[in-house]
Write a protein that holds these residues in place. Sequence first.
Motif, mmCIF file in Angstrom:
data_model
loop_
_atom_site.group_PDB
_atom_site.id
_atom_site.type_symbol
_atom_site.label_atom_id
_atom_site.label_comp_id
_atom_site.label_asym_id
_atom_site.label_seq_id
_atom_site.Cartn_x
_atom_site.Cartn_y
_atom_site.Cartn_z
ATOM 1 N N LYS A 1 1.620 0.224 -4.257
ATOM 2 C CA LYS A 1 1.497 -0.754 -3.171
ATOM 3 C C LYS A 1 2.242 -2.041 -3.512
ATOM 4 O O LYS A 1 2.531 -2.307 -4.677
ATOM 5 C CB LYS A 1 0.020 -1.069 -2.906
ATOM 6 C CG LYS A 1 -0.617 -1.978 -3.932
ATOM 7 C CD LYS A 1 -2.061 -2.300 -3.626
ATOM 8 C CE LYS A 1 -2.593 -3.237 -4.683
ATOM 9 N NZ LYS A 1 -3.995 -3.556 -4.489
ATOM 10 N N HIS A 2 2.498 -2.862 -2.486
ATOM 11 C CA HIS A 2 3.152 -4.155 -2.707
ATOM 12 C C HIS A 2 2.085 -5.092 -3.277
ATOM 13 O O HIS A 2 1.268 -5.650 -2.539
ATOM 14 C CB HIS A 2 3.673 -4.683 -1.366
ATOM 15 C CG HIS A 2 4.519 -5.918 -1.506
ATOM 16 N ND1 HIS A 2 3.983 -7.123 -1.938
ATOM 17 C CD2 HIS A 2 5.835 -6.133 -1.311
ATOM 18 C CE1 HIS A 2 4.930 -8.032 -1.972
ATOM 19 N NE2 HIS A 2 6.079 -7.455 -1.605
ATOM 20 N N ALA A 3 2.100 -5.290 -4.580
ATOM 21 C CA ALA A 3 0.971 -5.962 -5.258
ATOM 22 C C ALA A 3 0.697 -7.345 -4.696
ATOM 23 O O ALA A 3 -0.460 -7.740 -4.522
ATOM 24 C CB ALA A 3 1.260 -6.038 -6.760
ATOM 25 N N CYS B 1 0.007 -6.773 -0.196
ATOM 26 C CA CYS B 1 -0.669 -5.637 0.452
ATOM 27 C C CYS B 1 -1.970 -6.076 1.134
ATOM 28 O O CYS B 1 -2.861 -6.599 0.480
ATOM 29 C CB CYS B 1 -0.987 -4.557 -0.573
ATOM 30 S SG CYS B 1 -1.965 -3.212 0.132
ATOM 31 N N PRO B 2 -2.114 -5.860 2.429
ATOM 32 C CA PRO B 2 -3.329 -6.273 3.165
ATOM 33 C C PRO B 2 -4.458 -5.255 3.072
ATOM 34 O O PRO B 2 -5.559 -5.490 3.558
ATOM 35 C CB PRO B 2 -2.822 -6.371 4.607
ATOM 36 C CG PRO B 2 -1.754 -5.324 4.697
ATOM 37 C CD PRO B 2 -1.107 -5.256 3.331
ATOM 38 N N ALA B 3 -4.191 -4.115 2.444
ATOM 39 C CA ALA B 3 -5.185 -3.026 2.479
ATOM 40 C C ALA B 3 -6.406 -3.359 1.624
ATOM 41 O O ALA B 3 -6.291 -4.076 0.633
ATOM 42 C CB ALA B 3 -4.543 -1.726 1.998
ATOM 43 N N GLU B 4 -7.554 -2.826 2.027
ATOM 44 C CA GLU B 4 -8.803 -2.993 1.262
ATOM 45 C C GLU B 4 -9.131 -1.690 0.517
ATOM 46 O O GLU B 4 -8.624 -0.633 0.890
ATOM 47 C CB GLU B 4 -9.978 -3.247 2.236
ATOM 48 C CG GLU B 4 -9.730 -4.342 3.243
ATOM 49 C CD GLU B 4 -10.107 -5.706 2.628
ATOM 50 O OE1 GLU B 4 -9.466 -6.705 2.989
ATOM 51 O OE2 GLU B 4 -10.985 -5.690 1.745
ATOM 52 N N CYS C 1 -4.821 2.238 3.170
ATOM 53 C CA CYS C 1 -3.501 1.683 3.527
ATOM 54 C C CYS C 1 -3.425 1.338 5.021
ATOM 55 O O CYS C 1 -3.842 2.140 5.863
ATOM 56 C CB CYS C 1 -2.422 2.693 3.173
ATOM 57 S SG CYS C 1 -0.824 2.324 3.886
ATOM 58 N N ARG C 2 -2.944 0.168 5.339
ATOM 59 C CA ARG C 2 -2.811 -0.269 6.747
ATOM 60 C C ARG C 2 -1.445 0.081 7.282
ATOM 61 O O ARG C 2 -1.086 -0.320 8.392
ATOM 62 C CB ARG C 2 -3.010 -1.793 6.822
ATOM 63 C CG ARG C 2 -4.308 -2.296 6.291
ATOM 64 C CD ARG C 2 -5.434 -2.055 7.276
ATOM 65 N NE ARG C 2 -6.712 -2.372 6.659
ATOM 66 C CZ ARG C 2 -7.145 -3.617 6.447
ATOM 67 N NH1 ARG C 2 -6.380 -4.655 6.770
ATOM 68 N NH2 ARG C 2 -8.318 -3.832 5.906
ATOM 69 N N LYS C 3 -0.650 0.776 6.497
ATOM 70 C CA LYS C 3 0.701 1.184 6.924
ATOM 71 C C LYS C 3 1.509 -0.012 7.409
ATOM 72 O O LYS C 3 2.170 0.052 8.451
ATOM 73 C CB LYS C 3 0.602 2.268 8.000
ATOM 74 C CG LYS C 3 -0.144 3.515 7.514
ATOM 75 C CD LYS C 3 -0.177 4.621 8.544
ATOM 76 C CE LYS C 3 -0.987 5.803 8.027
ATOM 77 N NZ LYS C 3 -1.288 6.781 9.078
ATOM 78 N N CYS C 4 1.474 -1.117 6.645
ATOM 79 C CA CYS C 4 2.208 -2.313 7.079
ATOM 80 C C CYS C 4 3.699 -2.128 6.808
ATOM 81 O O CYS C 4 4.530 -2.876 7.298
ATOM 82 C CB CYS C 4 1.686 -3.539 6.334
ATOM 83 S SG CYS C 4 2.237 -3.566 4.608
ATOM 84 N N GLY C 5 4.032 -1.104 5.960
ATOM 85 C CA GLY C 5 5.445 -0.834 5.703
ATOM 86 C C GLY C 5 6.024 -1.612 4.533
ATOM 87 O O GLY C 5 7.200 -1.482 4.200
ATOM 88 N N ALA C 6 5.202 -2.421 3.891
ATOM 89 C CA ALA C 6 5.732 -3.224 2.776
ATOM 90 C C ALA C 6 5.972 -2.373 1.534
ATOM 91 O O ALA C 6 6.594 -2.822 0.571
ATOM 92 C CB ALA C 6 4.758 -4.354 2.454
ATOM 93 N N CYS C 7 5.449 -1.142 1.558
ATOM 94 C CA CYS C 7 5.748 -0.259 0.410
ATOM 95 C C CYS C 7 5.841 1.180 0.905
ATOM 96 O O CYS C 7 5.529 1.469 2.061
ATOM 97 C CB CYS C 7 4.659 -0.388 -0.650
ATOM 98 S SG CYS C 7 3.192 0.592 -0.278
HETATM 99 S S1 SF4 Z 1 2.062 0.099 3.234
HETATM 100 FE FE1 SF4 Z 1 1.242 -1.938 3.227
HETATM 101 S S2 SF4 Z 1 -0.940 -1.657 3.466
HETATM 102 FE FE2 SF4 Z 1 -0.107 0.266 2.818
HETATM 103 S S3 SF4 Z 1 -0.294 0.221 0.645
HETATM 104 FE FE3 SF4 Z 1 1.745 -0.485 1.123
HETATM 105 S S4 SF4 Z 1 1.561 -2.691 1.145
HETATM 106 FE FE4 SF4 Z 1 -0.485 -1.847 1.288
#
Ligand code: SF4
Length: 608
Positions: free
Chosen positions: A109-111, A114-117, A125-131
Amino acid sequence: MIADSGSFTGAEPKKKRRDTSRFKQVPETLEMREGLRLRCRDVADKLDKSRPLSKDELEKIARLTLEQAGLSEVYLGWMMVNLASAFWHSQVAAVPFERRLFLLPHCLKHAEGCPAEYDDFGLDCRKCGACTIADFRTRAEDLGYKVLVAEGSPIVLKIIVSGYVDAICGVACLNVLEKAIDKILLAGIPCMAVPLLSSDCRNTGVDERWVMDMIETRQEAPAVKTKSYVHLMRAAAQMFEPTELDRVAPRVRGGATLAEANGHGVGGLDPIAATEAIAYDFLSKGGKHSRPFITLAVYDALTGGQATAANGAEFIAQIPAAIKRTAMSIETFHKASLVHDDIEDDDQFRYGEATMHRKFGTPTAINVGDYLIGMGYRLVSRDKATLGADAVCDILDRLADAHMKLSEGQGAELLWRDSLQKQLTPLDALKIYALKTAPAFEAAVYSGLRLAGPVQDASFVGQFARHLGVAFQILNDLNDWRGDDHNKLLAGGDVLGGRPTVLWALALEGTNDAQRAELKEICAAKQLTPTTLARVKKLYTEAGVFDKAARLVEKYRQRAEEVADGIENEDLRRLFYYLIDTVLEKAEPEAEPNVVGIQGLQLPVVSR
Ligand code: SF4
């Protein structure tokens, strides 16, 4: 006696298990990795796929392939993972996407952003696309995979044994994959993995196209299917699911189950049926079910080994209920000893729940434990007609013998715990271990042998069980210093509980008078603080206690392997090696997967 056909246990001198950190370098360039992966595929295409590779075999072939490539052993771990993936490729590819589990590491994840809990089953994963987790997860879920962003082979094995998936595809660092090899590959579970490019635990990277290729791989069923213990593991676990438990070992009193009466507790049950209801409820809770697995697997190894074949599940369905009941009896004795142990140690939790004596009171718990012992004997005695009177007698005799030895071992431990002396030699401790753990292994193996037919000489069973049981107990002592959040166990719990461990005995042997007096004073204090516990750990370390104990584990492992080497039947020999490699691997805390959140997997959230 050197083994007949198999290179599996060729007469190679036994290597001492060692620190593997220097074999975990990842080949530096993509070109280099591509070249080595092609070599792995070529080699794997020539391998006999009828049975899983042992860890030693996998290592030997990986070393040879590196040598041929003119490369050093620093890439060994990476090579073993790619070789194993190539070995299993065709079998993973033949498993429908919806029967596959895809594992991703949260360190991708994007350390920073990353918005995921995190929740019970890992990173949401919230699938924000950062990773890349978002891309991999989306593609896999679109294909029908069950996806987990979590690590740790115990969770994975539980999901496999639960019967919801038949193959695993994963991305992880070499440290995690090393443990997965121990647990998953040896069991013969189809599995492929792409190693991360580093083990940094933050913002790691991976060969993304390799991961996508792995996710999308699909092909016809291969000609040869590798033998696997997964069907037997599932059968051993399923026997204790409430419906199957009632089918194979129907309740005598019947009526409401504890779960059904939950609103009113035991008060809601017919008093005559209450003990049975509590006993059956406890039987269907938790545990690895390794003893019934062992009995079924030994029986299978001596009756043709069909349960480990590709269609093993169909064959297991035909195994007579009488055989399954005998396998269940060992677990029933084990559960009885857990109820009594928890009272003797006044433990608070079992399987993440309050212990039985804390729930129902000590008198009722003692009584349910006694009921389970009676049930253990009856699960065998009632099948005289099917199993034959001699077989029933032999098995009951072995169970009774094991029961008495276990009580002698537990008795010795309790008397030591309540004594003021706290004197203990390593030999005393090892004798207690042999009595406490070996008899259950021995009874499980012997019952499987006897169910398959008359047994001429079973002495090797006792030897094997003793070596494995003692090594297992010492390993437990060493793991005791690792703590276990899930089961709410504190590090150094054995010193707190005043258990006679070989670590304590080695400490008494390896310290001077002043240090010994200090150790006894700390132990006598009963209330240990983190400071005093740290002091105990320091004294243990200075006395070389942990190293000596680790060497003892190796010694007993080698003795168990020597017994296995003497077995002619290849399926039984393989099973003994499998038990050695899985029972004696460094244990990880037993985390309970709350798997409701896995897309496509609907399971009731009960602690098992
Ligand atoms: S895609 Fe976004 S929310 Fe999902 S793990 Fe990567 S940084 Fe976190």
